[in-house]
Design a protein around this motif. Sequence first.
Motif, PDB file in Angstrom:
ATOM      1  N   ARG A  38       0.836  -1.188   0.000  1.00  0.00           N
ATOM      2  CA  ARG A  38       0.000   0.000   0.000  1.00  0.00           C
ATOM      3  C   ARG A  38       0.872   1.239   0.000  1.00  0.00           C
ATOM      4  NH1 ARG A  38      -2.609  -0.419   6.115  1.00  0.00           N
ATOM      5  NH2 ARG A  38      -0.717   0.163   7.285  1.00  0.00           N
ATOM      6  N   GLN A  39       0.310   2.307  -0.499  1.00  0.00           N
ATOM      7  CA  GLN A  39       1.016   3.572  -0.556  1.00  0.00           C
ATOM      8  C   GLN A  39       0.047   4.695  -0.211  1.00  0.00           C
ATOM      9  OE1 GLN A  39       2.984   4.436  -4.273  1.00  0.00           O
ATOM     10  NE2 GLN A  39       4.432   5.804  -3.257  1.00  0.00           N
ATOM     11  N   TRP A  47       5.077  -2.734   2.332  1.00  0.00           N
ATOM     12  CA  TRP A  47       4.570  -4.085   2.271  1.00  0.00           C
ATOM     13  C   TRP A  47       3.512  -4.301   3.349  1.00  0.00           C
ATOM     14  CZ3 TRP A  47       5.573  -7.976   6.063  1.00  0.00           C
ATOM     15  CH2 TRP A  47       5.093  -9.239   5.725  1.00  0.00           C
ATOM     16  N   VAL A  48       2.470  -5.040   2.992  1.00  0.00           N
ATOM     17  CA  VAL A  48       1.362  -5.280   3.909  1.00  0.00           C
ATOM     18  C   VAL A  48       1.256  -6.754   4.283  1.00  0.00           C
ATOM     19  CG1 VAL A  48      -1.147  -5.180   4.207  1.00  0.00           C
ATOM     20  CG2 VAL A  48       0.059  -3.294   3.081  1.00  0.00           C
ATOM     21  N   ALA A  62       1.766  -3.556  11.382  1.00  0.00           N
ATOM     22  CA  ALA A  62       0.684  -2.594  11.439  1.00  0.00           C
ATOM     23  C   ALA A  62      -0.677  -3.206  11.150  1.00  0.00           C
ATOM     24  CB  ALA A  62       0.949  -1.444  10.469  1.00  0.00           C
ATOM     25  N   VAL A  63      -0.704  -4.338  10.477  1.00  0.00           N
ATOM     26  CA  VAL A  63      -1.975  -4.945  10.107  1.00  0.00           C
ATOM     27  C   VAL A  63      -2.182  -6.311  10.730  1.00  0.00           C
ATOM     28  CG1 VAL A  63      -1.891  -3.703   7.921  1.00  0.00           C
ATOM     29  CG2 VAL A  63      -1.160  -6.096   8.007  1.00  0.00           C
ATOM     30  N   GLY A  65      -3.240  -9.270  12.838  1.00  0.00           N
ATOM     31  CA  GLY A  65      -4.407  -9.457  13.676  1.00  0.00           C
ATOM     32  C   GLY A  65      -5.664  -8.827  13.127  1.00  0.00           C
ATOM     33  N   ARG A  66      -5.526  -7.958  12.138  1.00  0.00           N
ATOM     34  CA  ARG A  66      -6.684  -7.292  11.542  1.00  0.00           C
ATOM     35  C   ARG A  66      -6.912  -7.704  10.089  1.00  0.00           C
ATOM     36  NH1 ARG A  66      -6.567  -2.028  10.773  1.00  0.00           N
ATOM     37  NH2 ARG A  66      -4.276  -1.880  10.664  1.00  0.00           N
ATOM     38  N   PHE A  67      -5.837  -7.964   9.378  1.00  0.00           N
ATOM     39  CA  PHE A  67      -5.926  -8.327   7.969  1.00  0.00           C
ATOM     40  C   PHE A  67      -5.639  -9.810   7.795  1.00  0.00           C
ATOM     41  CE2 PHE A  67      -4.702  -3.956   5.953  1.00  0.00           C
ATOM     42  CZ  PHE A  67      -5.680  -3.341   6.723  1.00  0.00           C
ATOM     43  N   THR A  68      -6.257 -10.398   6.799  1.00  0.00           N
ATOM     44  CA  THR A  68      -6.015 -11.785   6.459  1.00  0.00           C
ATOM     45  C   THR A  68      -5.825 -11.906   4.954  1.00  0.00           C
ATOM     46  OG1 THR A  68      -7.374 -12.585   8.313  1.00  0.00           O
ATOM     47  CG2 THR A  68      -6.855 -14.150   6.560  1.00  0.00           C
ATOM     48  N   ILE A  69      -4.707 -12.478   4.559  1.00  0.00           N
ATOM     49  CA  ILE A  69      -4.440 -12.699   3.147  1.00  0.00           C
ATOM     50  C   ILE A  69      -4.757 -14.155   2.815  1.00  0.00           C
ATOM     51  CG2 ILE A  69      -1.990 -13.246   3.496  1.00  0.00           C
ATOM     52  CD1 ILE A  69      -1.434 -11.829   0.821  1.00  0.00           C
TER      53      ILE A  69
END
Length: 122
Positions: A38-39, A47-48, A62-63, A65-69
């Motif tokens: 992301r930018q 990188w995310v 930063a992500v 626990g909140r984001f799932t790929i």
Amino acid sequence: QVQLVESGGGLVQPGGSLRLSCAASGSIFSINDMGWYRQAPGKQREWVAAVTSGNSRNYANAVKGRFTISRDNAKNTVELQMNSLKPEDTAVYYCNANGRGGRWPYRDFAVWGQGTAVTVSS
């Protein structure tokens, strides 16, 4: 020859959720790693998350626990489920993939999508 197209971005309130999708198309033999970056305006691309062909997943702190790929190898897609969104998640999100494609002998590729904008705001 290989192309990535992201979708699913939009405007969401803090605490909300979005699901981003990235579809790879073209002459693909195999995809190794897929990831999301992301930018934000005025900032460098960061990188995310990433997922390997073996479905090993990694996340930026930063992500976490909140984001799932996740990925669907049959469809050559990668998704990013984003929950508990924060204003600081606002950015253009890009997917990335590397692998081999074309006709034999297959060639390595590393491509980026065009990005999809995510805005987290009240």
